[in-house]
Scaffold this motif. Sequence first.
Motif, PDB file in Angstrom:
ATOM      1  N   GLN A 375      -5.654   1.572   5.049  1.00 29.69           N
ATOM      2  CA  GLN A 375      -5.191   1.532   3.655  1.00 29.69           C
ATOM      3  C   GLN A 375      -4.649   2.890   3.254  1.00 29.69           C
ATOM      4  O   GLN A 375      -5.328   3.910   3.428  1.00 29.69           O
ATOM      5  CB  GLN A 375      -6.345   1.120   2.732  1.00 29.69           C
ATOM      6  N   THR A 377      -2.893   5.082   0.094  1.00 29.84           N
ATOM      7  CA  THR A 377      -2.641   5.159  -1.348  1.00 29.84           C
ATOM      8  C   THR A 377      -1.777   6.377  -1.631  1.00 29.84           C
ATOM      9  O   THR A 377      -2.116   7.497  -1.220  1.00 29.84           O
ATOM     10  CB  THR A 377      -3.951   5.252  -2.138  1.00 29.84           C
ATOM     11  N   ASP A 431       1.957  -9.473   3.580  1.00 30.55           N
ATOM     12  CA  ASP A 431       1.402  -8.678   4.669  1.00 30.55           C
ATOM     13  C   ASP A 431       2.480  -7.913   5.418  1.00 30.55           C
ATOM     14  O   ASP A 431       2.180  -6.984   6.190  1.00 30.55           O
ATOM     15  CB  ASP A 431       0.646  -9.583   5.645  1.00 30.55           C
ATOM     16  N   TRP A 433       5.226  -6.559   3.708  1.00 30.27           N
ATOM     17  CA  TRP A 433       6.028  -5.802   2.753  1.00 30.27           C
ATOM     18  C   TRP A 433       5.979  -4.298   2.998  1.00 30.27           C
ATOM     19  O   TRP A 433       7.003  -3.635   3.053  1.00 30.27           O
ATOM     20  CB  TRP A 433       5.562  -6.102   1.329  1.00 30.27           C
ATOM     21  N   SER A 434       4.786  -3.755   3.092  1.00 27.80           N
ATOM     22  CA  SER A 434       4.657  -2.295   3.106  1.00 27.80           C
ATOM     23  C   SER A 434       5.104  -1.674   4.418  1.00 27.80           C
ATOM     24  O   SER A 434       5.861  -0.703   4.437  1.00 27.80           O
ATOM     25  CB  SER A 434       3.206  -1.896   2.817  1.00 27.80           C
ATOM     26  N   ALA A 449       7.124   2.645   7.538  1.00 26.24           N
ATOM     27  CA  ALA A 449       7.768   2.130   6.327  1.00 26.24           C
ATOM     28  C   ALA A 449       8.933   3.038   5.978  1.00 26.24           C
ATOM     29  O   ALA A 449       8.796   4.269   6.001  1.00 26.24           O
ATOM     30  CB  ALA A 449       6.777   2.087   5.167  1.00 26.24           C
ATOM     31  N   LEU A 452       8.089   3.524   0.494  1.00 24.80           N
ATOM     32  CA  LEU A 452       6.746   3.150   0.060  1.00 24.80           C
ATOM     33  C   LEU A 452       6.619   3.468  -1.428  1.00 24.80           C
ATOM     34  O   LEU A 452       6.716   4.627  -1.825  1.00 24.80           O
ATOM     35  CB  LEU A 452       5.692   3.910   0.864  1.00 24.80           C
ATOM     36  N   THR A 456      -1.173   1.236  -3.588  1.00 23.48           N
ATOM     37  CA  THR A 456      -1.983   1.084  -2.384  1.00 23.48           C
ATOM     38  C   THR A 456      -1.340   0.076  -1.448  1.00 23.48           C
ATOM     39  O   THR A 456      -0.889  -0.991  -1.879  1.00 23.48           O
ATOM     40  CB  THR A 456      -3.403   0.626  -2.758  1.00 23.48           C
ATOM     41  N   HIS A 457      -1.299   0.423  -0.165  1.00 28.78           N
ATOM     42  CA  HIS A 457      -0.661  -0.412   0.847  1.00 28.78           C
ATOM     43  C   HIS A 457      -1.566  -0.472   2.077  1.00 28.78           C
ATOM     44  O   HIS A 457      -2.366   0.434   2.321  1.00 28.78           O
ATOM     45  CB  HIS A 457       0.704   0.166   1.243  1.00 28.78           C
ATOM     46  N   THR A 458      -1.424  -1.547   2.842  1.00 28.60           N
ATOM     47  CA  THR A 458      -2.235  -1.690   4.043  1.00 28.60           C
ATOM     48  C   THR A 458      -1.370  -2.062   5.243  1.00 28.60           C
ATOM     49  O   THR A 458      -0.311  -2.677   5.100  1.00 28.60           O
ATOM     50  CB  THR A 458      -3.311  -2.780   3.868  1.00 28.60           C
ATOM     51  N   CYS A 459      -1.830  -1.653   6.403  1.00 25.51           N
ATOM     52  CA  CYS A 459      -1.275  -2.140   7.663  1.00 25.51           C
ATOM     53  C   CYS A 459      -2.466  -2.428   8.581  1.00 25.51           C
ATOM     54  O   CYS A 459      -3.508  -1.770   8.490  1.00 25.51           O
ATOM     55  CB  CYS A 459      -0.316  -1.125   8.288  1.00 25.51           C
TER      56      CYS A 459
END
Length: 504
Positions: A375, A377, A431, A433-434, A449, A452, A456-459
Amino acid sequence: INAEYMGPSAVTLLNDAVALRSECIDLLLAEYDSPDGLRYVPRRVYGWGWTSVELNAYAVYVWRTVRKAEASMGRKLLSSKADSWERAAWDDFTRRHQGMSDYFDWNALALMWYSTGKTITPDTDLFDSVSFQELLNQQLSTQSRLMVALIIEEIGMDDHRDAMERIVRSIANDMRVQGRTSYIARSSGSQHAESNMVQALGLDAMMVLTDLSEDPLVEKLANYLANGGFRSRPVFNYEGLQSMVRRALSLASYDERKGSTNPNLRLQGKIASSAIPFLDAQFLAGTGPVGKSYAWEELGETGALLPAMHFKATGSGEASVNFGIDFVPAEIFSDPVYFGLFVEKVITIDGPEGIRYEPNGTSLQPGQSVIVTIQITTPDDLQSGVTVIDPLPGCLEAVDPNLSAFPSPVMRGHSAMRNFDAVSYFPRRPDLWSFPRKEVRKDAVLCIATYLWAGTHTCSYQAIVVTSGEFTLPPTKASATGQPELMGLSNTHVLRVASRRGSV
Protein backbone atom coordinates in the motif's frame (compact mmCIF):
# COMPACT_ATOMS: atom_id res chain seq x y z
CA ILE A 1 15.71 21.39 -24.77
CA ASN A 2 18.93 19.64 -23.94
CA ALA A 3 21.02 20.22 -27.07
CA GLU A 4 23.20 17.22 -26.22
CA TYR A 5 20.39 14.91 -27.29
CA MET A 6 19.23 17.01 -30.24
CA GLY A 7 22.42 16.84 -32.30
CA PRO A 8 22.96 20.53 -33.22
CA SER A 9 24.19 23.00 -30.65
CA ALA A 10 21.73 25.22 -28.80
CA VAL A 11 23.04 28.26 -30.71
CA THR A 12 22.31 26.53 -34.03
CA LEU A 13 18.79 25.66 -32.90
CA LEU A 14 18.13 29.24 -31.82
CA ASN A 15 19.44 30.63 -35.10
CA ASP A 16 17.22 28.23 -37.03
CA ALA A 17 14.23 29.28 -34.95
CA VAL A 18 14.89 32.97 -35.65
CA ALA A 19 15.25 32.24 -39.36
CA LEU A 20 11.89 30.43 -39.42
CA ARG A 21 10.14 33.11 -37.39
CA SER A 22 9.02 35.28 -40.29
CA GLU A 23 7.87 32.26 -42.28
CA CYS A 24 5.77 31.02 -39.35
CA ILE A 25 4.19 34.45 -38.83
CA ASP A 26 3.31 34.69 -42.54
CA LEU A 27 1.63 31.28 -42.29
CA LEU A 28 -0.24 32.36 -39.15
CA LEU A 29 -1.62 35.48 -40.78
CA ALA A 30 -2.49 33.70 -44.02
CA GLU A 31 -4.27 30.73 -42.49
CA TYR A 32 -5.67 31.88 -39.14
CA ASP A 33 -6.24 35.62 -39.39
CA SER A 34 -9.58 37.04 -40.50
CA PRO A 35 -11.46 40.36 -40.40
CA ASP A 36 -13.01 39.18 -37.11
CA GLY A 37 -9.67 38.30 -35.47
CA LEU A 38 -7.71 35.08 -35.10
CA ARG A 39 -9.54 31.80 -35.63
CA TYR A 40 -8.97 28.46 -33.93
CA VAL A 41 -8.60 26.44 -37.14
CA PRO A 42 -7.10 27.31 -40.55
CA ARG A 43 -9.68 28.41 -43.10
CA ARG A 44 -8.47 25.87 -45.66
CA VAL A 45 -9.72 23.13 -43.32
CA TYR A 46 -13.03 24.36 -41.92
CA GLY A 47 -13.70 27.63 -43.68
CA TRP A 48 -13.24 30.44 -41.17
CA GLY A 49 -13.68 28.38 -37.99
CA TRP A 50 -14.52 30.28 -34.81
CA THR A 51 -12.90 32.81 -32.51
CA SER A 52 -13.11 33.93 -28.88
CA VAL A 53 -12.07 36.55 -26.36
CA GLU A 54 -9.49 34.16 -24.90
CA LEU A 55 -7.75 33.37 -28.20
CA ASN A 56 -7.37 36.95 -29.40
CA ALA A 57 -6.46 38.31 -25.96
CA TYR A 58 -3.81 35.62 -25.65
CA ALA A 59 -2.44 36.51 -29.09
CA VAL A 60 -2.20 40.18 -28.07
CA TYR A 61 -0.31 39.24 -24.91
CA VAL A 62 2.19 37.00 -26.73
CA TRP A 63 2.79 39.58 -29.45
CA ARG A 64 3.27 42.35 -26.90
CA THR A 65 5.72 40.25 -24.87
CA VAL A 66 7.75 39.23 -27.93
CA ARG A 67 7.97 42.82 -29.14
CA LYS A 68 9.31 43.91 -25.75
CA ALA A 69 12.00 41.23 -25.92
CA GLU A 70 12.94 42.19 -29.48
CA ALA A 71 13.24 45.84 -28.55
CA SER A 72 15.50 45.02 -25.58
CA MET A 73 17.75 42.91 -27.85
CA GLY A 74 17.93 45.54 -30.58
CA ARG A 75 16.20 43.38 -33.15
CA LYS A 76 13.98 44.69 -35.90
CA LEU A 77 10.43 44.92 -34.64
CA LEU A 78 7.91 42.84 -36.52
CA SER A 79 4.80 44.41 -37.96
CA SER A 80 1.75 43.71 -35.85
CA LYS A 81 -1.92 42.95 -36.25
CA ALA A 82 -2.39 43.10 -32.49
CA ASP A 83 -4.69 46.13 -32.80
CA SER A 84 -7.17 44.20 -34.93
CA TRP A 85 -6.96 41.20 -32.58
CA GLU A 86 -7.64 43.48 -29.62
CA ARG A 87 -10.71 44.93 -31.34
CA ALA A 88 -11.90 41.43 -32.19
CA ALA A 89 -11.54 40.34 -28.56
CA TRP A 90 -13.56 43.32 -27.30
CA ASP A 91 -16.22 42.69 -29.96
CA ASP A 92 -16.56 39.08 -28.87
CA PHE A 93 -16.61 40.17 -25.22
CA THR A 94 -19.57 42.45 -26.01
CA ARG A 95 -21.40 39.77 -27.99
CA ARG A 96 -20.98 37.39 -25.07
CA HIS A 97 -23.05 39.72 -22.87
CA GLN A 98 -25.88 40.47 -25.31
CA GLY A 99 -29.27 39.85 -23.69
CA MET A 100 -27.65 39.13 -20.29
CA SER A 101 -28.27 42.24 -18.21
CA ASP A 102 -27.52 40.54 -14.86
CA TYR A 103 -24.27 38.91 -15.95
CA PHE A 104 -20.77 40.31 -16.38
CA ASP A 105 -17.66 38.21 -17.00
CA TRP A 106 -15.13 39.79 -14.65
CA ASN A 107 -12.60 37.02 -15.28
CA ALA A 108 -12.64 37.80 -19.00
CA LEU A 109 -12.20 41.51 -18.22
CA ALA A 110 -9.12 40.71 -16.10
CA LEU A 111 -7.74 38.72 -19.04
CA MET A 112 -8.34 41.61 -21.46
CA TRP A 113 -6.65 44.21 -19.26
CA TYR A 114 -3.75 41.89 -18.51
CA SER A 115 -3.23 40.98 -22.18
CA THR A 116 -3.38 44.55 -23.47
CA GLY A 117 -1.41 46.06 -20.58
CA LYS A 118 -3.95 48.86 -20.06
CA THR A 119 -7.19 49.32 -18.13
CA ILE A 120 -9.15 50.80 -21.04
CA THR A 121 -12.56 49.58 -22.18
CA PRO A 122 -14.65 50.34 -25.29
CA ASP A 123 -17.02 53.29 -25.09
CA THR A 124 -20.27 51.32 -24.77
CA ASP A 125 -23.03 51.08 -22.17
CA LEU A 126 -21.79 47.66 -21.12
CA PHE A 127 -18.76 49.19 -19.40
CA ASP A 128 -20.41 52.27 -17.83
CA SER A 129 -20.09 51.00 -14.24
CA VAL A 130 -16.82 49.12 -14.72
CA SER A 131 -13.76 50.22 -12.74
CA PHE A 132 -10.56 48.65 -11.52
CA GLN A 133 -11.72 48.90 -7.91
CA GLU A 134 -14.89 47.06 -8.83
CA LEU A 135 -12.76 44.33 -10.41
CA LEU A 136 -10.79 43.99 -7.18
CA ASN A 137 -14.02 43.50 -5.24
CA GLN A 138 -15.11 40.46 -7.30
CA GLN A 139 -14.72 36.77 -6.45
CA LEU A 140 -12.19 36.01 -9.18
CA SER A 141 -10.48 32.77 -10.14
CA THR A 142 -6.87 32.24 -9.06
CA GLN A 143 -5.74 32.90 -12.63
CA SER A 144 -7.61 36.21 -12.78
CA ARG A 145 -6.35 37.32 -9.37
CA LEU A 146 -2.77 36.80 -10.53
CA MET A 147 -3.50 38.74 -13.72
CA VAL A 148 -4.88 41.60 -11.61
CA ALA A 149 -1.70 41.61 -9.50
CA LEU A 150 0.48 41.75 -12.62
CA ILE A 151 -1.64 44.57 -14.08
CA ILE A 152 -1.02 46.64 -10.93
CA GLU A 153 2.72 46.04 -11.22
CA GLU A 154 3.01 46.69 -14.96
CA ILE A 155 0.93 49.85 -15.07
CA GLY A 156 2.40 51.15 -11.82
CA MET A 157 -0.83 51.56 -9.82
CA ASP A 158 0.74 52.61 -6.53
CA ASP A 159 -2.69 53.07 -4.90
CA HIS A 160 -3.31 49.34 -5.29
CA ARG A 161 0.16 48.09 -4.38
CA ASP A 162 -1.08 46.66 -1.07
CA ALA A 163 -3.82 44.73 -2.88
CA MET A 164 -1.24 43.29 -5.26
CA GLU A 165 0.95 42.07 -2.39
CA ARG A 166 -2.03 40.52 -0.60
CA ILE A 167 -3.00 38.59 -3.72
CA VAL A 168 0.49 37.27 -4.39
CA ARG A 169 1.26 36.33 -0.79
CA SER A 170 -2.08 34.58 -0.28
CA ILE A 171 -1.46 32.43 -3.37
CA ALA A 172 2.15 31.79 -2.32
CA ASN A 173 0.79 30.47 0.99
CA ASP A 174 -1.12 27.80 -0.96
CA MET A 175 2.04 26.37 -2.51
CA ARG A 176 2.97 22.76 -1.81
CA VAL A 177 6.46 21.25 -1.98
CA GLN A 178 7.42 18.05 -3.79
CA GLY A 179 11.13 17.38 -3.40
CA ARG A 180 12.96 19.70 -5.78
CA THR A 181 9.71 21.22 -7.09
CA SER A 182 6.76 23.16 -5.71
CA TYR A 183 3.39 24.05 -7.18
CA ILE A 184 0.39 26.30 -6.59
CA ALA A 185 -2.50 24.24 -5.26
CA ARG A 186 -6.03 24.62 -6.60
CA SER A 187 -7.17 25.84 -3.20
CA SER A 188 -5.88 26.02 0.33
CA GLY A 189 -5.09 22.47 1.46
CA SER A 190 -5.77 20.95 -1.96
CA GLN A 191 -3.60 18.00 -3.04
CA HIS A 192 -3.89 18.91 -6.73
CA ALA A 193 -2.01 21.46 -8.82
CA GLU A 194 -3.48 24.37 -10.72
CA SER A 195 -3.03 24.57 -14.49
CA ASN A 196 0.32 25.50 -16.04
CA MET A 197 -1.14 28.86 -16.99
CA VAL A 198 -1.70 29.62 -13.29
CA GLN A 199 1.74 28.26 -12.32
CA ALA A 200 3.40 30.53 -14.93
CA LEU A 201 1.42 33.59 -13.82
CA GLY A 202 2.30 32.78 -10.21
CA LEU A 203 6.01 32.60 -11.02
CA ASP A 204 5.84 36.00 -12.74
CA ALA A 205 3.95 37.55 -9.83
CA MET A 206 6.23 36.14 -7.12
CA MET A 207 9.34 37.40 -8.92
CA VAL A 208 7.93 40.93 -8.57
CA LEU A 209 8.21 40.87 -4.76
CA THR A 210 11.85 41.04 -3.71
CA ASP A 211 11.57 38.79 -0.65
CA LEU A 212 9.56 36.14 -2.50
CA SER A 213 11.87 36.18 -5.51
CA GLU A 214 14.68 34.87 -3.28
CA ASP A 215 12.48 32.25 -1.60
CA PRO A 216 13.59 28.66 -2.37
CA LEU A 217 9.96 27.79 -3.12
CA VAL A 218 10.02 30.11 -6.15
CA GLU A 219 13.06 28.34 -7.59
CA LYS A 220 11.24 25.06 -6.99
CA LEU A 221 8.21 26.45 -8.85
CA ALA A 222 10.47 27.29 -11.81
CA ASN A 223 11.79 23.71 -11.68
CA TYR A 224 8.20 22.44 -11.71
CA LEU A 225 7.43 24.42 -14.88
CA ALA A 226 10.73 23.47 -16.52
CA ASN A 227 9.92 19.78 -15.94
CA GLY A 228 6.60 20.09 -17.76
CA GLY A 229 4.37 21.20 -14.91
CA PHE A 230 0.78 20.05 -14.56
CA ARG A 231 -0.65 17.09 -16.49
CA SER A 232 -4.37 16.52 -16.06
CA ARG A 233 -4.75 12.87 -17.07
CA PRO A 234 -2.27 10.00 -17.25
CA VAL A 235 -3.26 9.00 -20.76
CA PHE A 236 -3.03 12.50 -22.20
CA ASN A 237 0.64 13.41 -22.06
CA TYR A 238 -0.24 16.53 -24.01
CA GLU A 239 -0.08 20.19 -23.17
CA GLY A 240 -1.91 22.85 -25.17
CA LEU A 241 0.24 25.16 -27.24
CA GLN A 242 -1.04 28.23 -25.38
CA SER A 243 0.06 26.72 -22.09
CA MET A 244 3.44 25.69 -23.53
CA VAL A 245 4.16 29.19 -24.85
CA ARG A 246 3.01 30.84 -21.62
CA ARG A 247 5.24 28.51 -19.62
CA ALA A 248 8.23 29.26 -21.87
CA LEU A 249 7.71 33.03 -21.59
CA SER A 250 7.49 32.81 -17.81
CA LEU A 251 10.71 30.78 -17.59
CA ALA A 252 12.44 33.22 -19.94
CA SER A 253 11.38 36.10 -17.66
CA TYR A 254 12.60 34.15 -14.63
CA ASP A 255 16.01 33.59 -16.27
CA GLU A 256 16.24 37.28 -17.11
CA ARG A 257 15.53 38.34 -13.53
CA LYS A 258 18.01 35.78 -12.20
CA GLY A 259 20.73 36.79 -14.66
CA SER A 260 20.63 33.40 -16.39
CA THR A 261 19.59 34.51 -19.88
CA ASN A 262 23.15 33.97 -21.07
CA PRO A 263 24.69 31.93 -18.24
CA ASN A 264 28.42 31.51 -17.92
CA LEU A 265 28.84 29.76 -14.61
CA ARG A 266 31.56 27.56 -13.23
CA LEU A 267 30.47 25.50 -10.25
CA GLN A 268 32.94 23.64 -8.06
CA GLY A 269 32.31 21.44 -5.05
CA LYS A 270 34.63 19.62 -2.67
CA ILE A 271 34.64 17.82 0.64
CA ALA A 272 36.03 19.94 3.45
CA SER A 273 38.69 17.34 4.33
CA SER A 274 39.78 16.78 0.72
CA ALA A 275 41.48 19.04 -1.77
CA ILE A 276 40.06 17.08 -4.72
CA PRO A 277 36.76 18.50 -6.08
CA PHE A 278 33.88 16.06 -6.58
CA LEU A 279 32.27 18.56 -8.98
CA ASP A 280 33.85 20.95 -11.46
CA ALA A 281 31.51 21.96 -14.29
CA GLN A 282 31.04 24.89 -16.65
CA PHE A 283 27.46 25.87 -17.50
CA LEU A 284 26.62 27.82 -20.66
CA ALA A 285 23.37 28.28 -22.60
CA GLY A 286 22.28 24.82 -23.71
CA THR A 287 24.49 22.89 -21.27
CA GLY A 288 22.70 19.80 -20.06
CA PRO A 289 22.73 18.36 -16.54
CA VAL A 290 26.11 17.19 -15.24
CA GLY A 291 26.16 14.08 -13.10
CA LYS A 292 28.91 12.44 -11.07
CA SER A 293 28.89 9.17 -9.10
CA TYR A 294 31.26 8.18 -6.30
CA ALA A 295 31.61 5.31 -3.89
CA TRP A 296 31.00 6.33 -0.29
CA GLU A 297 34.60 5.49 0.60
CA GLU A 298 35.84 8.08 -1.90
CA LEU A 299 34.04 10.88 -0.03
CA GLY A 300 35.01 10.05 3.53
CA GLU A 301 35.90 7.32 5.94
CA THR A 302 33.81 4.17 5.70
CA GLY A 303 30.93 4.27 8.16
CA ALA A 304 31.62 7.87 9.16
CA LEU A 305 29.22 10.77 8.66
CA LEU A 306 29.86 12.68 5.47
CA PRO A 307 31.90 15.81 6.27
CA ALA A 308 30.80 19.28 5.19
CA MET A 309 30.66 20.14 1.48
CA HIS A 310 31.87 23.45 0.12
CA PHE A 311 30.70 25.00 -3.14
CA LYS A 312 32.25 27.80 -5.15
CA ALA A 313 30.42 29.54 -8.00
CA THR A 314 32.21 31.83 -10.44
CA GLY A 315 30.52 33.85 -13.18
CA SER A 316 26.81 34.52 -13.70
CA GLY A 317 23.72 32.35 -13.83
CA GLU A 318 21.73 30.02 -11.60
CA ALA A 319 22.32 26.31 -11.05
CA SER A 320 20.58 23.70 -8.89
CA VAL A 321 22.42 20.90 -7.11
CA ASN A 322 20.74 17.60 -6.23
CA PHE A 323 22.17 14.65 -4.33
CA GLY A 324 21.09 11.05 -4.35
CA ILE A 325 22.37 7.86 -2.74
CA ASP A 326 22.01 4.16 -3.49
CA PHE A 327 22.17 2.27 -0.22
CA VAL A 328 21.25 -0.86 1.68
CA PRO A 329 19.70 0.02 5.05
CA ALA A 330 22.09 -0.72 7.89
CA GLU A 331 19.17 -1.30 10.26
CA ILE A 332 15.81 -2.98 9.89
CA PHE A 333 12.85 -0.89 10.99
CA SER A 334 9.59 -2.37 12.18
CA ASP A 335 7.79 0.82 11.11
CA PRO A 336 7.72 2.40 7.63
CA VAL A 337 10.32 5.04 6.74
CA TYR A 338 8.72 8.15 5.21
CA PHE A 339 10.42 10.54 2.79
CA GLY A 340 7.37 11.79 0.88
CA LEU A 341 5.71 8.39 0.34
CA PHE A 342 4.18 6.15 2.99
CA VAL A 343 4.65 2.45 2.20
CA GLU A 344 3.16 -0.54 4.02
CA LYS A 345 3.26 -4.26 3.23
CA VAL A 346 1.24 -7.25 4.44
CA ILE A 347 1.30 -10.95 3.56
CA THR A 348 -1.89 -12.98 3.62
CA ILE A 349 -2.41 -16.70 3.03
CA ASP A 350 -4.09 -17.21 -0.34
CA GLY A 351 -7.60 -18.47 0.30
CA PRO A 352 -11.18 -17.40 1.00
CA GLU A 353 -10.40 -16.37 4.58
CA GLY A 354 -7.34 -14.29 3.66
CA ILE A 355 -5.56 -14.87 6.98
CA ARG A 356 -2.83 -12.32 7.59
CA TYR A 357 0.65 -13.60 8.49
CA GLU A 358 1.88 -12.30 11.85
CA PRO A 359 5.55 -12.65 12.92
CA ASN A 360 4.50 -13.96 16.34
CA GLY A 361 1.80 -16.23 14.98
CA THR A 362 1.68 -19.49 13.05
CA SER A 363 4.55 -20.21 10.66
CA LEU A 364 4.05 -20.38 6.93
CA GLN A 365 4.05 -23.81 5.32
CA PRO A 366 6.21 -24.87 2.34
CA GLY A 367 4.14 -24.94 -0.83
CA GLN A 368 1.61 -22.44 0.46
CA SER A 369 0.38 -19.69 -1.85
CA VAL A 370 0.45 -16.21 -0.34
CA ILE A 371 -0.64 -12.76 -1.51
CA VAL A 372 1.77 -9.87 -0.95
CA THR A 373 -0.07 -6.55 -0.84
CA ILE A 374 1.78 -3.23 -0.88
CA GLN A 375 0.00 0.00 0.00
CA ILE A 376 1.38 3.38 -1.08
CA THR A 377 0.03 6.68 0.22
CA THR A 378 1.03 9.97 -1.43
CA PRO A 379 -0.05 13.42 -0.17
CA ASP A 380 0.18 14.92 -3.69
CA ASP A 381 -0.43 13.94 -7.29
CA LEU A 382 2.72 12.35 -8.72
CA GLN A 383 2.57 13.13 -12.43
CA SER A 384 5.93 11.60 -13.34
CA GLY A 385 4.81 8.25 -11.97
CA VAL A 386 5.98 5.91 -9.22
CA THR A 387 8.10 2.76 -9.26
CA VAL A 388 7.69 0.18 -6.50
CA ILE A 389 10.51 -2.33 -5.99
CA ASP A 390 9.75 -5.21 -3.66
CA PRO A 391 12.79 -7.47 -3.05
CA LEU A 392 11.79 -11.08 -2.43
CA PRO A 393 12.88 -12.89 0.73
CA GLY A 394 14.68 -16.16 0.19
CA CYS A 395 11.60 -18.22 1.06
CA LEU A 396 9.27 -16.74 -1.56
CA GLU A 397 9.07 -17.09 -5.31
CA ALA A 398 6.74 -14.67 -7.14
CA VAL A 399 4.25 -15.98 -9.70
CA ASP A 400 4.48 -14.18 -13.03
CA PRO A 401 0.91 -13.25 -14.15
CA ASN A 402 2.09 -13.24 -17.78
CA LEU A 403 2.61 -17.01 -17.57
CA SER A 404 -0.93 -17.65 -16.45
CA ALA A 405 -3.39 -19.40 -18.75
CA PHE A 406 -5.58 -16.28 -18.42
CA PRO A 407 -3.17 -13.37 -18.01
CA SER A 408 -4.42 -9.99 -16.89
CA PRO A 409 -5.54 -7.98 -19.96
CA VAL A 410 -3.35 -5.07 -18.98
CA MET A 411 -0.32 -7.36 -19.13
CA ARG A 412 -1.08 -8.53 -22.65
CA GLY A 413 -1.80 -5.39 -24.60
CA HIS A 414 -0.94 -2.15 -22.86
CA SER A 415 1.92 -2.68 -20.43
CA ALA A 416 4.44 -1.10 -22.81
CA MET A 417 2.39 2.05 -23.38
CA ARG A 418 4.12 4.89 -21.59
CA ASN A 419 0.94 6.93 -21.04
CA PHE A 420 -1.46 4.03 -20.65
CA ASP A 421 -4.49 5.04 -18.56
CA ALA A 422 -5.94 1.92 -16.96
CA VAL A 423 -8.93 3.86 -15.58
CA SER A 424 -10.11 4.60 -19.12
CA TYR A 425 -9.42 1.09 -20.46
CA PHE A 426 -10.75 -0.85 -17.47
CA PRO A 427 -13.31 1.30 -15.61
CA ARG A 428 -14.67 -1.80 -13.79
CA ARG A 429 -11.28 -3.16 -12.73
CA PRO A 430 -10.07 -0.90 -9.87
CA ASP A 431 -7.36 -3.46 -9.09
CA LEU A 432 -5.65 -2.37 -12.32
CA TRP A 433 -6.02 1.39 -11.93
CA SER A 434 -3.04 2.42 -9.84
CA PHE A 435 -0.29 0.08 -11.05
CA PRO A 436 -1.23 -1.35 -14.45
CA ARG A 437 2.34 -2.42 -15.20
CA LYS A 438 3.96 -5.23 -13.25
CA GLU A 439 7.33 -6.88 -13.81
CA VAL A 440 8.26 -10.13 -12.04
CA ARG A 441 11.95 -10.92 -11.64
CA LYS A 442 13.62 -13.81 -9.85
CA ASP A 443 14.69 -11.60 -6.94
CA ALA A 444 12.10 -8.79 -6.93
CA VAL A 445 8.70 -7.62 -8.17
CA LEU A 446 8.28 -4.17 -9.77
CA CYS A 447 4.97 -2.30 -9.90
CA ILE A 448 4.99 0.76 -12.17
CA ALA A 449 2.54 3.66 -12.47
CA THR A 450 2.94 6.46 -15.00
CA TYR A 451 0.63 8.70 -12.95
CA LEU A 452 -0.41 8.43 -9.32
CA TRP A 453 -3.03 10.79 -7.94
CA ALA A 454 -3.07 11.88 -4.31
CA GLY A 455 -4.39 9.23 -1.97
CA THR A 456 -3.84 5.56 -1.17
CA HIS A 457 -3.07 2.91 -3.78
CA THR A 458 -2.25 -0.78 -3.69
CA CYS A 459 -0.42 -3.31 -5.81
CA SER A 460 -0.30 -7.03 -5.09
CA TYR A 461 1.11 -10.25 -6.44
CA GLN A 462 0.99 -13.96 -5.73
CA ALA A 463 3.99 -15.86 -4.37
CA ILE A 464 4.76 -19.44 -3.40
CA VAL A 465 6.56 -20.44 -0.19
CA VAL A 466 9.49 -22.56 -1.41
CA THR A 467 12.04 -22.84 1.41
CA SER A 468 11.92 -23.63 5.14
CA GLY A 469 13.71 -21.55 7.73
CA GLU A 470 13.73 -18.08 9.22
CA PHE A 471 14.05 -15.10 6.88
CA THR A 472 13.98 -11.33 7.00
CA LEU A 473 11.26 -9.66 4.94
CA PRO A 474 13.11 -6.93 3.00
CA PRO A 475 11.60 -3.43 2.95
CA THR A 476 9.66 -2.41 -0.14
CA LYS A 477 10.86 0.80 -1.75
CA ALA A 478 8.56 3.21 -3.60
CA SER A 479 9.98 6.29 -5.30
CA ALA A 480 8.79 8.97 -7.71
CA THR A 481 10.18 8.39 -11.18
CA GLY A 482 11.17 11.99 -11.83
CA GLN A 483 12.34 12.71 -8.28
CA PRO A 484 13.71 9.55 -6.61
CA GLU A 485 14.29 11.48 -3.38
CA LEU A 486 10.50 11.34 -2.94
CA MET A 487 10.43 7.83 -1.53
CA GLY A 488 9.42 5.52 1.26
CA LEU A 489 10.40 2.16 2.74
CA SER A 490 7.90 -0.33 4.14
CA ASN A 491 7.93 -2.02 7.51
CA THR A 492 9.97 -5.24 7.89
CA HIS A 493 9.79 -8.28 10.13
CA VAL A 494 10.78 -11.94 10.35
CA LEU A 495 9.23 -14.63 8.15
CA ARG A 496 9.17 -18.13 9.64
CA VAL A 497 8.53 -21.14 7.45
CA ALA A 498 7.97 -24.56 9.01
CA SER A 499 10.16 -27.49 8.01
CA ARG A 500 8.90 -29.73 5.22
CA ARG A 501 8.88 -32.72 7.53
CA GLY A 502 6.52 -30.98 9.88
CA SER A 503 4.25 -29.91 7.05
CA VAL A 504 3.57 -33.45 5.77
